[in-house]
Write an enzyme that holds these catalytic residues in place. Structure first.
Site, PDB file in Angstrom:
ATOM      1  CE  LYS A  11      46.897  53.059  31.516  1.00 55.69           C
ATOM      2  NZ  LYS A  11      47.513  54.340  32.344  1.00 55.69           N
ATOM      3  CE1 TYR A  51      42.017  56.609  33.790  1.00 56.27           C
ATOM      4  CE2 TYR A  51      41.732  56.532  31.357  1.00 56.27           C
ATOM      5  CZ  TYR A  51      42.680  56.297  33.156  1.00 56.27           C
ATOM      6  OH  TYR A  51      43.522  55.292  32.821  1.00 56.27           O
ATOM      7  CG  ASN A 114      50.684  55.114  33.162  1.00 60.09           C
ATOM      8  OD1 ASN A 114      50.149  55.263  32.334  1.00 60.09           O
ATOM      9  ND2 ASN A 114      50.732  55.631  34.035  1.00 60.09           N
ATOM     10  CG  HIS A 117      43.409  51.652  35.268  1.00 59.22           C
ATOM     11  ND1 HIS A 117      43.162  53.169  35.939  1.00 59.22           N
ATOM     12  CD2 HIS A 117      42.486  51.053  36.211  1.00 59.22           C
ATOM     13  CE1 HIS A 117      42.346  53.438  36.794  1.00 59.22           C
ATOM     14  NE2 HIS A 117      41.707  52.088  37.337  1.00 59.22           N
ATOM     15  CD  GLU A 128      38.545  52.044  38.339  1.00 62.69           C
ATOM     16  OE1 GLU A 128      39.444  51.432  38.715  1.00 62.69           O
ATOM     17  OE2 GLU A 128      39.104  53.720  39.010  1.00 62.69           O
TER      18      GLU A 128
HETATM   19  P1  DAT Z   1      47.464  56.246  38.315  1.00 64.42           P
HETATM   20  O1  DAT Z   1      47.362  55.755  36.367  1.00 64.42           O
HETATM   21  O2  DAT Z   1      49.210  56.257  39.193  1.00 64.42           O
HETATM   22  O3  DAT Z   1      46.520  56.458  39.202  1.00 64.42           O
HETATM   23  P2  DAT Z   1      46.793  59.190  38.033  1.00 64.42           P
HETATM   24  O4  DAT Z   1      44.649  58.722  38.356  1.00 64.42           O
HETATM   25  O5  DAT Z   1      46.757  60.394  38.751  1.00 64.42           O
HETATM   26  O6  DAT Z   1      47.339  57.931  37.919  1.00 64.42           O
HETATM   27  O7  DAT Z   1      46.435  59.409  35.905  1.00 64.42           O
HETATM   28  C1  DAT Z   1      45.447  58.751  35.702  1.00 64.42           C
HETATM   29  C2  DAT Z   1      45.969  58.940  33.734  1.00 64.42           C
HETATM   30  O8  DAT Z   1      46.598  59.624  33.689  1.00 64.42           O
HETATM   31  C3  DAT Z   1      47.952  58.274  34.898  1.00 64.42           C
HETATM   32  O9  DAT Z   1      47.836  56.902  34.788  1.00 64.42           O
HETATM   33  C4  DAT Z   1      48.826  58.386  33.387  1.00 64.42           C
HETATM   34  C5  DAT Z   1      48.025  59.927  33.218  1.00 64.42           C
HETATM   35  N1  DAT Z   1      49.401  60.889  33.944  1.00 64.42           N
HETATM   36  C6  DAT Z   1      48.430  61.453  34.872  1.00 64.42           C
HETATM   37  N2  DAT Z   1      49.398  62.686  35.117  1.00 64.42           N
HETATM   38  C7  DAT Z   1      49.737  62.887  34.130  1.00 64.42           C
HETATM   39  C8  DAT Z   1      50.396  63.674  33.342  1.00 64.42           C
HETATM   40  N3  DAT Z   1      51.234  64.665  34.225  1.00 64.42           N
HETATM   41  N4  DAT Z   1      50.820  63.949  32.178  1.00 64.42           N
HETATM   42  C9  DAT Z   1      50.285  63.716  31.367  1.00 64.42           C
HETATM   43  N5  DAT Z   1      49.337  62.218  31.603  1.00 64.42           N
HETATM   44  C10 DAT Z   1      49.313  61.346  32.894  1.00 64.42           C
HETATM   45 MG    MG Z   2      44.352  56.688  39.443  1.00 65.12          MG
END
Ligand code: DAT
Ligand code: MG
Length: 140
Positions: A11, A51, A114, A117, A128
């Site tokens: 990212k 997304y 973070n 992905h 994807e």
């Molecule tokens: P992951 O990437 O671990 O699969 P996810 O699919 O729940 O997590 O969310 C997609 C992305 O969205 C994640 O990598 C970072 C962002 N994200 C998730 N929860 C968030 C939050 N509470 N606040 C800000 N960004 C968030």
């Molecule tokens: Mg996810």
């Protein structure tokens, strides 16, 4: 266990800090092979489509802003049990909860910023990969 392919993104927070090689070293060290890789910058439309499952979530706008804020590295990773394995190698979404030695523990700045992905299921991996790579760009 079968050889699988999963989809990965390095990212913008990680490309900004010049961490692509360090993250790739963790990926390869875990036994996953990088069978496709390209550095791109997504348009808002591309990030919104990728997304779309999160459209109703409060962080969706912030997520699209972040994912279009700089270059990203798109990858296809191949290996035994690659989908679950890469989720393990990445660690929890929030680096504060990620296990020692995981990519997010090592490199992520925050829950939103973070670093990586990884697909969360075989159906997600198929979708994807198809959204981001032509078949002839993947060389196993
Ligand atoms: P992951 O990437 O671990 O699969 P996810 O699919 O729940 O997590 O969310 C997609 C992305 O969205 C994640 O990598 C970072 C962002 N994200 C998730 N929860 C968030 C939050 N509470 N606040 C800000 N960004 C968030
Ligand atoms: Mg996810």
């Amino acid at each position: 266990m079968a050889v699988e392919r999963t989809f990965s993104i390095i990212k913008p927070d990680a490309t900004r800090r010049n961490l692509t090689g360090k993250i790739n070293a963790v990926i390869e060290g875990a036994g996953l092979r990088i069978v496709a890789q390209k550095r791109v910058r997504w348009t808002r439309a591309q990030a919104e489509k990728f997304y779309e499952e999160h459209k109703a979530r409060p962080f969706y706008g912030e997520l699209v802003d972040f994912m279009t804020s700089g270059p990203i590295v798109l990858q296809v990773l191949e290996g035994e049990n690659a989908i679950a394995k890469y989720r393990e190698v990445m660690g929890a979404t929030d680096p504060k909860e990620a296990a020692e030695g995981t990519v997010r523990k090592l490199f992520a700045e925050s829950k939103g910023s973070n670093s990586t992905h990884g697909s969360d299921s075989p159906a997600a991996a198929d979708r994807e990969i198809a959204l981001n790579f032509r078949l002839d760009e993947i060389v196993g």
